[in-house]
Enzyme design. Sequence first.
Site, PDB file in Angstrom:
ATOM      1  N   LYS A  33     -12.704 -16.117   1.779  1.00 46.81           N
ATOM      2  CA  LYS A  33     -13.317 -16.052   0.450  1.00 46.81           C
ATOM      3  C   LYS A  33     -14.367 -17.125   0.269  1.00 46.81           C
ATOM      4  O   LYS A  33     -15.373 -16.909  -0.393  1.00 46.81           O
ATOM      5  CB  LYS A  33     -12.242 -16.145  -0.645  1.00 46.81           C
ATOM      6  N   LYS A  47      -8.086   0.117   7.163  1.00 45.73           N
ATOM      7  CA  LYS A  47      -7.088   0.577   6.198  1.00 45.73           C
ATOM      8  C   LYS A  47      -7.751   0.978   4.885  1.00 45.73           C
ATOM      9  O   LYS A  47      -8.823   0.449   4.544  1.00 45.73           O
ATOM     10  CB  LYS A  47      -6.021  -0.497   5.973  1.00 45.73           C
ATOM     11  N   LYS A  98      -8.235  -1.140  -1.740  1.00 48.97           N
ATOM     12  CA  LYS A  98      -8.514  -0.964  -3.165  1.00 48.97           C
ATOM     13  C   LYS A  98      -9.865  -1.514  -3.563  1.00 48.97           C
ATOM     14  O   LYS A  98     -10.363  -1.213  -4.647  1.00 48.97           O
ATOM     15  CB  LYS A  98      -7.383  -1.529  -4.029  1.00 48.97           C
TER      16      LYS A  98
HETATM   17  P1  ATP Z   1      -7.731  -5.264  -0.789  1.00 47.48           P
HETATM   18  O1  ATP Z   1      -8.258  -4.144   0.037  1.00 47.48           O
HETATM   19  O2  ATP Z   1      -8.544  -5.578  -1.993  1.00 47.48           O
HETATM   20  O3  ATP Z   1      -7.319  -6.451   0.002  1.00 47.48           O
HETATM   21  P2  ATP Z   1      -5.308  -3.775  -0.774  1.00 47.48           P
HETATM   22  O4  ATP Z   1      -5.659  -2.348  -0.986  1.00 47.48           O
HETATM   23  O5  ATP Z   1      -4.979  -4.227   0.592  1.00 47.48           O
HETATM   24  O6  ATP Z   1      -6.391  -4.721  -1.436  1.00 47.48           O
HETATM   25  P3  ATP Z   1      -3.194  -5.320  -1.771  1.00 47.48           P
HETATM   26  O7  ATP Z   1      -3.184  -5.779  -3.174  1.00 47.48           O
HETATM   27  O8  ATP Z   1      -3.535  -6.299  -0.704  1.00 47.48           O
HETATM   28  O9  ATP Z   1      -4.106  -4.044  -1.694  1.00 47.48           O
HETATM   29  O10 ATP Z   1      -1.833  -4.675  -1.379  1.00 47.48           O
HETATM   30  C1  ATP Z   1      -0.858  -4.274  -2.281  1.00 47.48           C
HETATM   31  C2  ATP Z   1       0.237  -3.585  -1.492  1.00 47.48           C
HETATM   32  O11 ATP Z   1      -0.217  -2.326  -1.021  1.00 47.48           O
HETATM   33  C3  ATP Z   1       0.701  -4.337  -0.246  1.00 47.48           C
HETATM   34  O12 ATP Z   1       2.112  -4.255  -0.175  1.00 47.48           O
HETATM   35  C4  ATP Z   1       0.081  -3.601   0.914  1.00 47.48           C
HETATM   36  O13 ATP Z   1       0.870  -3.657   2.054  1.00 47.48           O
HETATM   37  C5  ATP Z   1      -0.011  -2.181   0.380  1.00 47.48           C
HETATM   38  N1  ATP Z   1      -1.162  -1.491   0.933  1.00 47.48           N
HETATM   39  C6  ATP Z   1      -2.456  -1.776   0.683  1.00 47.48           C
HETATM   40  N2  ATP Z   1      -3.278  -0.954   1.342  1.00 47.48           N
HETATM   41  C7  ATP Z   1      -2.467  -0.119   2.058  1.00 47.48           C
HETATM   42  C8  ATP Z   1      -2.721   0.963   2.969  1.00 47.48           C
HETATM   43  N3  ATP Z   1      -3.947   1.344   3.251  1.00 47.48           N
HETATM   44  N4  ATP Z   1      -1.673   1.605   3.512  1.00 47.48           N
HETATM   45  C9  ATP Z   1      -0.411   1.228   3.218  1.00 47.48           C
HETATM   46  N5  ATP Z   1      -0.112   0.221   2.385  1.00 47.48           N
HETATM   47  C10 ATP Z   1      -1.116  -0.454   1.802  1.00 47.48           C
END
Ligand code: ATP
Length: 332
Positions: free
Chosen positions: A113, A195, A198
């Site tokens: 970051k 992956k 979000k």
């Molecule tokens: P960012 O992409 O902004 O880092 P993120 O989508 O990874 O965010 P997090 O807030 O880091 O979301 O994750 C929240 C939860 O969702 C965690 O337990 C993570 O393991 C799960 N998660 C996030 N993305 C995935 C994915 N693509 N597949 C399965 N589980 C996921």
Amino acid sequence: MNKPVVYSGIQPTGIITIGNYIGAITNWLKLQDEYDCIYGIADLHALTVRQVPAEYRARALSFFAQYLASGLDPRKNILYFQSHVHEHAELSWILNCFTYIGEMQRMTQFKDKAAKHTDNLNMGLLDYPVLMAADILLYQAALVPVGADQKQHLEITRDIAIRFNNLYSPTFTVPEAYIGKQGARIFSLQDPSAKMSKSDPDPNGAVSVIEDENSIAGKFRRAVTDSENSVRYDPENKPGISNLMTIMSETGGMTIEEIEKNYRDKGYAVFKNAVAEAVIERLRPIREEYTRLMADKAYLMDIARDGAERAGRIARKTLSKVKRKVGLVELK
Ligand code: ATP
Ligand code: LTN
């Protein structure tokens, strides 16, 4: 509270994707009976990057409603906003005095970051893991479900807890990462080697749990696949198709084998439509409940208030113990 406490937080940034839903939320739903679960909207954490105030407020509330709509039951779990329980910020200050600058500078997320936000390299970015430690330790959480990227923050939480417990006397439960049954990993619809995220800037890569049906169908139609035109599970050589199969299996209930049997020679267009249909059907009740909740802000606020009160009661107990141990004068 007598069951082990599970704590997790989510930053209200980006969108809640079907990756979050399949990988995290469905696991949380299974925990609600076995554990005392506390889920916070980590709205203080996300202030470490600049937010547009009106958008941020709306998004945080929308996230809260999406959790409820996804089936997290406010009677079984404590659901609340971090910023409504001021003990988080207070414990975080005290824990700052038990955390070394070097430890924070070594955190991978901080380094990432810091490289990305050179124009706003604020103290919050460095201090982020200490606030996270405060979140967890306030509730004496035993288990913390987090994604792989947060494991380092959980390690430092354990270090801080152990350090404090050793300096004074046992005060904090030392938490462990909760690795539930490996929720399926969902990949981007546009880049099946990454992956689903979000905060993906490409809107076609991720699907939100409250997305409208046409938009969902369009994203699956455009999903990146290969040119073989055979629906076969082979994550290595056919990551796009395999990802779609996982999504279909996780949302529609068919096993991978059944999907392969039914769609093997039907062609990608037919298969993609079927995946979209399975996702749309699975998300429909969530979106309907979400719409209902967002139309009743008073109800949402009642749930948030109740969550903050219940969380606050636990947090106050831990914080007053901490204040006593470090030698602050108590107002009796
Ligand atoms: P960012 O992409 O902004 O880092 P993120 O989508 O990874 O965010 P997090 O807030 O880091 O979301 O994750 C929240 C939860 O969702 C965690 O337990 C993570 O393991 C799960 N998660 C996030 N993305 C995935 C994915 N693509 N597949 C399965 N589980 C996921
Ligand atoms: N940093 C986490 C969100 C988060 C969290 C927490 C997770 C904030 N406080 C406490 C577990 C426990 C993230 O970005 N996913």
